[in-house]
Write a protein that holds these residues in place. Structure first.
Motif, mmCIF file in Angstrom:
data_model
loop_
_atom_site.group_PDB
_atom_site.id
_atom_site.type_symbol
_atom_site.label_atom_id
_atom_site.label_comp_id
_atom_site.label_asym_id
_atom_site.label_seq_id
_atom_site.Cartn_x
_atom_site.Cartn_y
_atom_site.Cartn_z
ATOM 1 N N ASN A 74 0.862 -1.185 0.000
ATOM 2 C CA ASN A 74 0.000 0.000 0.000
ATOM 3 C C ASN A 74 0.894 1.229 0.000
ATOM 4 N N TYR A 75 0.759 2.045 -1.041
ATOM 5 C CA TYR A 75 1.542 3.272 -1.164
ATOM 6 C C TYR A 75 0.764 4.436 -0.570
ATOM 7 N N THR A 76 1.430 5.219 0.266
ATOM 8 C CA THR A 76 0.804 6.363 0.915
ATOM 9 C C THR A 76 1.746 7.559 0.856
ATOM 10 N N PHE B 268 -3.555 11.062 -8.469
ATOM 11 C CA PHE B 268 -2.752 10.353 -9.469
ATOM 12 C C PHE B 268 -2.369 11.253 -10.642
ATOM 13 N N TYR C 126 -1.348 -3.118 -6.805
ATOM 14 C CA TYR C 126 -0.939 -2.353 -5.629
ATOM 15 C C TYR C 126 -2.183 -1.749 -4.987
ATOM 16 N N TYR D 254 -8.957 6.293 -1.069
ATOM 17 C CA TYR D 254 -8.178 5.080 -1.292
ATOM 18 C C TYR D 254 -8.599 4.400 -2.583
ATOM 19 N N LEU E 93 7.113 8.315 -4.836
ATOM 20 C CA LEU E 93 6.191 7.219 -5.103
ATOM 21 C C LEU E 93 6.332 6.755 -6.548
ATOM 22 N N TYR F 91 -3.516 1.878 -2.774
ATOM 23 C CA TYR F 91 -3.143 3.272 -2.503
ATOM 24 C C TYR F 91 -4.087 3.835 -1.447
#
Length: 350
Positions: A165-167, A328, A282, A289, A191, A284
């Motif tokens: 999980n990218y944060t 994004f 993935y 989210y 990121l 996010y």
């Protein structure tokens, strides 16, 4: 800081046709101060309460089920004794699964069954969100047991997979988890996306896909002979009138009326399900989210405490989509944390 891969991960396609993919909404059963997981005696009935987990139901489910087994084993039971499980969401199904393994005669009573439960309206990321607790030792034990049991289902058709999980910022949901369960996240210089290139973090977690997971649990229970009986309870006397002397209460929001527990209240969450995008492997989180699953890409992040209906609002869902899409796209307000004007009921994922 760790440099992310030079190859950018694929961006989501945010095109959404609500006529083809209508939004969904659900009421999370949040309980102030703490979820409730404890036994109570009502005459000759031994009731184990298990509700109030907010947005952490799927996350905590197996851990709470193990706690229930411990409580009932400590109380004692006869072989093949009848046990009533109230509720067929994830809490009820996992509790019933472990209890059936004890050679108890389990019957599930619920007003609705999968795919028509609140648990079906969940993103599925393993992270204890929107849940309060007052016993850290028990909470940590639940998380450890839950993560271990979910992990044991990897590759077995339960819809469980490992994910990063990218944060853009540290996640409170992950940071309250013991480090032997969710390790310290990777700290990234940027990121790994084409335009979302701020510094950030990568947390190693699980994705549990509710449509697959809940159906698998239900089918397995039916195969083992567990009965599913449709019934709605409105008062404790209706519960204690059941034939079973051991009762496991996984009624979620229903507990507010059944047990007059006014610490329980609904928190509405709304989800947009975009068409499936298999290339996205993935998760996010941040300003909303995005959880890609087999059935579609789940976009969410709303928390509404002033609503009691579970009907989705199309304009609110468009706001959710716009918010995550702007992240994004690398919009300045998204990356710096500045908020664009949005309705009061939209609470960003911090």
């Amino acid at each position: 800081m760790t440099n992310s891969s030079s190859a950018a991960l694929p961006d989501p396609d945010f095109f959404w046709d609500p006529n083809t993919n209508p939004p969904i909404a659900g009421l999370r059963p949040h309980r102030a101060q703490s979820y409730r997981l404890e036994p109570e005696i009502f005459g000759n009935k031994f009731v184990v309460h298990n509700y109030g987990h907010g947005g952490a139901g799927i996350t905590m489910s197996w851990g709470c089920a193990h706690e229930i087994v411990d409580i009932i084993s400590g109380h004692g039971f006869a072989q093949n004794e009848g046990v009533a499980v109230l509720g067929s969401g994830v809490m009820g199904l996992t509790a019933a699964t472990l209890l059936a393994q004890l050679d108890l005669h389990v019957t599930i009573y619920a007003k609705a069954f999968p795919p028509h439960t609140t648990s079906n309206v969940a993103g599925g990321q393993w992270a204890p969100s929107l849940v309060e607790h007052s016993d850290t030792q028990q909470f940590d034990r639940i998380l450890r047991r839950a993560f271990a049991t979910h992990s044991a289902k990897l590759g077995q058709g339960y819809g469980v997979s490992t994910r990063l999980n990218y944060t853009p910022h540290r996640s409170p949901n992950f940071d309250i988890v013991p480090r032997d369960v969710i390790p310290e996240p990777q700290l990234l210089n940027h990121l790994p996306f084409r335009r979302l290139t701020s510094s950030g973090f990568a947390y190693s977690t699980l994705l549990i896909e509710p449509p697959i997971f809940l159906a698998r649990l239900q089918n397995a229970l039916v195969t083992t002979g567990v009965q599913f009986i449709q019934r709605e309870f409105s008062h404790a006397t209706e519960v204690t009138a059941l034939d079973e002397n051991i009762i496991v209460d996984c009624t979620g929001l229903g507990a507010r009326d059944i047990w007059q527990d006014h610490l329980v209240h609904p928190v509405k969450g709304q989800l947009v399900i975009l068409p499936p995008q298999p290339a996205l492997q993935y998760l996010y989180s941040g300003h909303g989210y995005l959880f890609p699953r087999q059935d579609g890409v789940v976009v969410g992040g709303s928390e509404e405490a002033s609503f009691t209906d579970d009907k989705p609002d199309i304009q609110m869902c468009r706001t959710i989509i716009a918010r995550v899409k702007s992240v994004f796209e690398g919009s300045a307000h998204a990356l710096t944390g500045e908020m664009v004007p949005i309705p009061d009921w939209f609470i960003r994922n911090k």
